[in-house]
Design a protein around this motif. Structure first.
Motif, PDB file in Angstrom:
ATOM      1  N   ALA A  16      49.366  29.236  44.270  1.00 41.45           N
ATOM      2  CA  ALA A  16      49.550  30.387  43.381  1.00 41.45           C
ATOM      3  C   ALA A  16      50.004  29.952  41.991  1.00 41.45           C
ATOM      4  N   ASP A  17      50.717  28.857  41.916  1.00 40.03           N
ATOM      5  CA  ASP A  17      51.189  28.349  40.620  1.00 40.03           C
ATOM      6  C   ASP A  17      50.049  27.813  39.754  1.00 40.03           C
ATOM      7  N   ALA A  18      48.897  27.559  40.381  1.00 44.99           N
ATOM      8  CA  ALA A  18      47.784  26.942  39.653  1.00 44.99           C
ATOM      9  C   ALA A  18      46.630  27.903  39.407  1.00 44.99           C
ATOM     10  N   PHE A  19      46.778  29.165  39.786  1.00 50.93           N
ATOM     11  CA  PHE A  19      45.685  30.111  39.588  1.00 50.93           C
ATOM     12  C   PHE A  19      45.338  30.264  38.111  1.00 50.93           C
ATOM     13  N   GLU A  20      44.050  30.169  37.823  1.00 45.36           N
ATOM     14  CA  GLU A  20      43.563  30.456  36.480  1.00 45.36           C
ATOM     15  C   GLU A  20      42.661  31.686  36.470  1.00 45.36           C
ATOM     16  N   CYS A  21      42.358  32.215  37.640  1.00 43.03           N
ATOM     17  CA  CYS A  21      41.550  33.428  37.745  1.00 43.03           C
ATOM     18  C   CYS A  21      42.480  34.643  37.791  1.00 43.03           C
ATOM     19  N   GLY A  22      41.895  35.816  37.769  1.00 41.23           N
ATOM     20  CA  GLY A  22      42.699  37.020  37.892  1.00 41.23           C
ATOM     21  C   GLY A  22      43.468  37.387  36.649  1.00 41.23           C
ATOM     22  N   SER A  23      42.845  37.217  35.478  1.00 36.58           N
ATOM     23  CA  SER A  23      43.557  37.475  34.229  1.00 36.58           C
ATOM     24  C   SER A  23      43.514  38.937  33.783  1.00 36.58           C
ATOM     25  N   MET A  24      42.720  39.759  34.469  1.00 35.74           N
ATOM     26  CA  MET A  24      42.650  41.174  34.110  1.00 35.74           C
ATOM     27  C   MET A  24      44.014  41.831  34.285  1.00 35.74           C
ATOM     28  N   SER A  25      44.353  42.727  33.399  1.00 38.64           N
ATOM     29  CA  SER A  25      45.646  43.413  33.488  1.00 38.64           C
ATOM     30  C   SER A  25      45.681  44.336  34.692  1.00 38.64           C
ATOM     31  N   ILE A  26      46.875  44.606  35.195  1.00 38.52           N
ATOM     32  CA  ILE A  26      47.016  45.523  36.323  1.00 38.52           C
ATOM     33  C   ILE A  26      46.520  46.910  35.925  1.00 38.52           C
ATOM     34  N   LEU A  27      46.684  47.289  34.668  1.00 43.03           N
ATOM     35  CA  LEU A  27      46.208  48.591  34.209  1.00 43.03           C
ATOM     36  C   LEU A  27      44.692  48.681  34.335  1.00 43.03           C
ATOM     37  N   ASP A  28      43.982  47.635  33.905  1.00 38.77           N
ATOM     38  CA  ASP A  28      42.524  47.658  34.001  1.00 38.77           C
ATOM     39  C   ASP A  28      42.062  47.576  35.455  1.00 38.77           C
ATOM     40  N   SER A  29      42.765  46.805  36.268  1.00 39.12           N
ATOM     41  CA  SER A  29      42.410  46.741  37.690  1.00 39.12           C
ATOM     42  C   SER A  29      42.512  48.117  38.333  1.00 39.12           C
ATOM     43  N   LEU A  30      43.535  48.861  37.981  1.00 45.59           N
ATOM     44  CA  LEU A  30      43.695  50.214  38.512  1.00 45.59           C
ATOM     45  C   LEU A  30      42.621  51.158  37.972  1.00 45.59           C
ATOM     46  N   LYS A  31      42.292  50.996  36.701  1.00 47.98           N
ATOM     47  CA  LYS A  31      41.279  51.864  36.096  1.00 47.98           C
ATOM     48  C   LYS A  31      39.912  51.682  36.746  1.00 47.98           C
ATOM     49  N   PHE A  32      39.523  50.430  36.986  1.00 50.15           N
ATOM     50  CA  PHE A  32      38.161  50.135  37.427  1.00 50.15           C
ATOM     51  C   PHE A  32      38.022  50.008  38.945  1.00 50.15           C
ATOM     52  N   ARG A  33      39.132  50.000  39.653  1.00 49.08           N
ATOM     53  CA  ARG A  33      39.097  49.828  41.103  1.00 49.08           C
ATOM     54  C   ARG A  33      38.274  50.924  41.784  1.00 49.08           C
ATOM     55  N   LYS A  34      37.358  50.514  42.641  1.00 48.38           N
ATOM     56  CA  LYS A  34      36.606  51.452  43.473  1.00 48.38           C
ATOM     57  C   LYS A  34      35.972  50.663  44.614  1.00 48.38           C
ATOM     58  N   SER A  35      35.484  51.368  45.611  1.00 49.02           N
ATOM     59  CA  SER A  35      34.781  50.693  46.701  1.00 49.02           C
ATOM     60  C   SER A  35      33.405  50.270  46.213  1.00 49.02           C
ATOM     61  N   ARG A  36      33.074  49.012  46.468  1.00 47.87           N
ATOM     62  CA  ARG A  36      31.790  48.465  46.023  1.00 47.87           C
ATOM     63  C   ARG A  36      31.046  47.906  47.232  1.00 47.87           C
TER      64      ARG A  36
END
Length: 249
Positions: free
Chosen positions: A50-70
């Motif tokens: 977890a200390d080395a993650f470079e992915c997942g840079s989207m903000s929590i706000l945007d993740s909540l906005k765009f989250r849906k079942s795909r």
């Protein structure tokens, strides 16, 4: 299950009954392990810390906005870092407490009981052969269980022909070991386990969104087929929830 039984399951009445019950915790019986043991000579696969993650840079706000079942996925491979990130997001251990008998994780759980084990049906992940794996949250490693060239077809059958699942990069399969919760909460455990499952899967939704991937939760499946697929007995441990994940098309 009758409608009345279902309503009673959803209500909190069991907590009144719990006050009158001597639980296994009250009896000072041994606590169940927080993680299933590994077989002899396990094949373990290192994951990205977890200390080395470079992915997942989207903000929590945007993740909540765009989250849906795909349910439509591209053929792009999920990287091992992205898989590590998803696993840690759903069940990552932040701290071991209570002399090793409890864990604080990236998701909440009633009494920190965390009754789940996480299995993976891998179909398109960088560096991993198609097959069934189990996540070891204490070590943050993958345990390879077995390979299967027919996994997509078996998975499709087990989820009642929801065909998008066999097109995913990986399907998360959560089992529950009810006694982990029952040790403390007895008759109230079923309600708590069901609530906890929602916590875990929502973290997958948000984490997947943040890496340009998508997911769809699955509650409809053939119980016996799915339990056989991950190699559990269907009684002391059984499948409770799934989520198919793939890169967005």
């Amino acid at each position: 299950m009758s409608k009345e039984t279902l309503k009673n399951f959803l209500k909190a009445d069991a907590f009144e009954e719990l006050k009158q019950i001597e639980t296994d915790q009250d009896k000072e019986l041994p606590q169940p392990a927080v993680q299933k043991s590994c077989p002899a000579s396990p094949k373990l696969i290192d994951l990205v810390s977890a200390d080395a993650f470079e992915c997942g840079s989207m903000s929590i706000l945007d993740s909540l906005k765009f989250r849906k079942s795909r349910r439509v996925f591209s053929e792009d491979t999920l990287t091992i870092e992205e898989l590590s990130y998803l696993l840690w997001s759903a069940q990552g251990v932040k701290k071991i407490v209570n002399k090793g008998y409890a864990t604080l994780r990236t998701v909440p759980s009633a009494g920190a009981r965390h009754s789940f084990e996480t299995y993976l049906a891998v179909l398109n992940v960088e560096g991993l052969e198609n097959g069934i794996y189990r996540y070891l949250p204490l070590e943050h490693k993958l345990l390879f269980l077995y390979s299967d060239t027919d996994l997509a077809d078996k998975l499709n059958s087990a989820v009642l022909n929801q065909k998008f699942v066999s097109n995913s990069a990986v399907t998360f399969i959560w089992s529950t070991i009810p006694y982990r919760m029952e040790w403390r909460y007895s008759v109230a455990s079923a309600k708590l386990i069901a609530i906890d499952a929602g916590h875990v899967c929502e973290n997958i939704y948000l984490a997947a969104e943040s890496i340009n991937a998508g997911t769809c939760a699955i509650a409809a499946y053939d119980q016996d087929q799915m339990d056989r697929l991950i190699g559990v007995d269907g009684n002391n441990e059984f499948t409770i929830y799934l989520a198919a994940v793939g890169k967005v098309k």
